[in-house]
Design a protein around this motif. Structure first.
Motif, mmCIF file in Angstrom:
data_model
loop_
_atom_site.group_PDB
_atom_site.id
_atom_site.type_symbol
_atom_site.label_atom_id
_atom_site.label_comp_id
_atom_site.label_asym_id
_atom_site.label_seq_id
_atom_site.Cartn_x
_atom_site.Cartn_y
_atom_site.Cartn_z
ATOM 1 N N LYS A 2 2.532 23.130 -37.535
ATOM 2 C CA LYS A 2 3.000 23.728 -38.785
ATOM 3 C C LYS A 2 4.524 23.892 -38.747
ATOM 4 O O LYS A 2 5.064 24.469 -37.808
ATOM 5 C CB LYS A 2 2.335 25.084 -39.014
ATOM 6 N N LEU A 4 7.992 25.152 -40.935
ATOM 7 C CA LEU A 4 8.487 25.990 -42.023
ATOM 8 C C LEU A 4 9.868 25.513 -42.429
ATOM 9 O O LEU A 4 10.793 25.473 -41.610
ATOM 10 C CB LEU A 4 8.560 27.453 -41.578
ATOM 11 N N ILE A 6 13.073 26.379 -44.628
ATOM 12 C CA ILE A 6 13.718 27.541 -45.256
ATOM 13 C C ILE A 6 14.947 27.075 -46.028
ATOM 14 O O ILE A 6 15.894 26.536 -45.441
ATOM 15 C CB ILE A 6 14.150 28.578 -44.201
ATOM 16 N N THR A 19 11.626 19.553 -50.105
ATOM 17 C CA THR A 19 10.225 19.440 -49.697
ATOM 18 C C THR A 19 9.677 18.055 -49.965
ATOM 19 O O THR A 19 8.964 17.474 -49.128
ATOM 20 C CB THR A 19 9.384 20.503 -50.419
ATOM 21 N N ASP A 33 5.349 23.964 -44.951
ATOM 22 C CA ASP A 33 5.468 25.022 -45.947
ATOM 23 C C ASP A 33 6.952 25.250 -46.216
ATOM 24 O O ASP A 33 7.779 25.144 -45.309
ATOM 25 C CB ASP A 33 4.835 26.324 -45.457
ATOM 26 N N SER A 34 7.267 25.599 -47.458
ATOM 27 C CA SER A 34 8.661 25.808 -47.845
ATOM 28 C C SER A 34 8.833 27.182 -48.465
ATOM 29 O O SER A 34 7.935 27.692 -49.135
ATOM 30 C CB SER A 34 9.109 24.740 -48.851
ATOM 31 N N ARG A 64 7.944 35.353 -40.627
ATOM 32 C CA ARG A 64 6.981 34.263 -40.616
ATOM 33 C C ARG A 64 6.975 33.388 -39.365
ATOM 34 O O ARG A 64 6.132 32.502 -39.242
ATOM 35 C CB ARG A 64 7.225 33.373 -41.854
ATOM 36 N N HIS A 65 7.887 33.600 -38.439
ATOM 37 C CA HIS A 65 8.014 32.658 -37.327
ATOM 38 C C HIS A 65 6.753 32.539 -36.491
ATOM 39 O O HIS A 65 6.457 31.462 -35.936
ATOM 40 C CB HIS A 65 9.201 33.063 -36.431
ATOM 41 N N TYR A 68 4.304 29.531 -37.164
ATOM 42 C CA TYR A 68 4.785 28.148 -37.213
ATOM 43 C C TYR A 68 5.191 27.645 -35.834
ATOM 44 O O TYR A 68 5.509 28.417 -34.935
ATOM 45 C CB TYR A 68 5.970 28.039 -38.188
ATOM 46 N N ALA A 71 10.881 25.409 -37.233
ATOM 47 C CA ALA A 71 11.441 25.742 -38.542
ATOM 48 C C ALA A 71 12.690 24.915 -38.803
ATOM 49 O O ALA A 71 13.339 24.422 -37.870
ATOM 50 C CB ALA A 71 11.772 27.239 -38.617
#
Length: 250
Positions: A2, A4, A6, A19, A33-34, A64-65, A68, A71
């Motif tokens: 996963k 992320l 940002i 994205t 995920d964005s 959120r880290h 995932y 990132a």
């Protein structure tokens, strides 16, 4: 796996561009995920704005880290990247860093091509911070206003191609790096018109992030990117304050 992404800018349309470009090369075993910064400026173009955007990066990662494997700081200039690396254990990749390092694997020297003069000083400092001044042939910037930050690539595509050709002819660039979140996805559209490799930074960043996630490196326990000692703070988001104080469980 996963990942992320940002976006430290507050413009959702830029997140959508980033994205889409990243997902076009996303490995089948990865999900992306964005998230868009909720505070700051529509588009970061100065040192001050980068500092504000870097705080958003840290706040989002603090929240959120743990969910995932890696990132991406998805703004050219990589606001908050160094701080993110010393504060969190997952790999954190910068948009500019990924684009430039990828370019270094495609040629000896790269030129950065972007859409606004205001970006030049900040981008040069980013090149220097990453230790890539010797590989950068120059930074080429368009001179003139644009109508919409989310439509700048459509509006300026022909001029950006002309600028890339000047970088090749006058700077002896082996690779062109299209710089800035608003140019995400443009590389695929103009590659056939430019006679050297063209790097889309969003694509480069997601592939670099998935590679690092697959390698599963341990977070630094010594050295300059080791997590700093715990410290109290005032006025920060709860998650970021907890991370700085070592009150979190991650």
């Amino acid at each position: 796996m996963k990942i992320l992404l940002i976006n430290p800018n507050t413009t959702q349309a830029l997140t959508d561009l980033l994205t889409a470009a990243a997902r076009s090369v996303l490995p089948p075993d990865a999900t992306l995920d964005s998230v868009t910064a909720e505070s700051g400026v529509p588009y970061i173009s100065t040192r001050t704005e980068a500092l504000v955007g870097g705080l958003s990066v840290l706040e989002i990662l603090a929240e959120r880290h743990q969910d995932y494997d890696a990132a991406i700081v998805a703004a050219f200039g990589d606001p908050g990247l160094g701080a993110a690396r010393e504060l969190f254990d997952i790999p954190v990749v910068g948009l500019a860093e990924a684009g430039m390092l990828t370019a270094c694997m495609l040629g000896r020297r790269f030129s950065i091509v972007t859409f606004a003069q205001a970006l030049g000083p900040w981008y040069q400092e980013c090149v220097d911070w990453h230790g890539l001044s010797g590989r950068c042939a120059g930074i080429r910037m368009l001179d003139g206003a644009f109508k919409s930050i989310s439509e700048v690539q459509a509006e300026k595509a022909d001029l950006l191609v002309e600028l890339a050709m000047r970088a090749i002819d006058e700077d002896s660039a082996d690779v062109i790096v299209l710089a800035g979140a608003p140019l995400s996805g443009l590389g695929a559209q103009v590659q056939s018109r430019i006679p050297v490799p063209v790097v889309d930074c969003a694509q480069a960043a997601v592939r670099q992030a998935t590679t690092l996630a697959a390698l599963r490196p341990l977070g630094a326990r010594r050295g300059s990117f080791a997590r700093p000692a715990e410290k109290s703070s005032i006025g920060l988001s709860k998650a970021l304050a907890s991370r700085i104080a070592h009150e979190d469980c991650a």
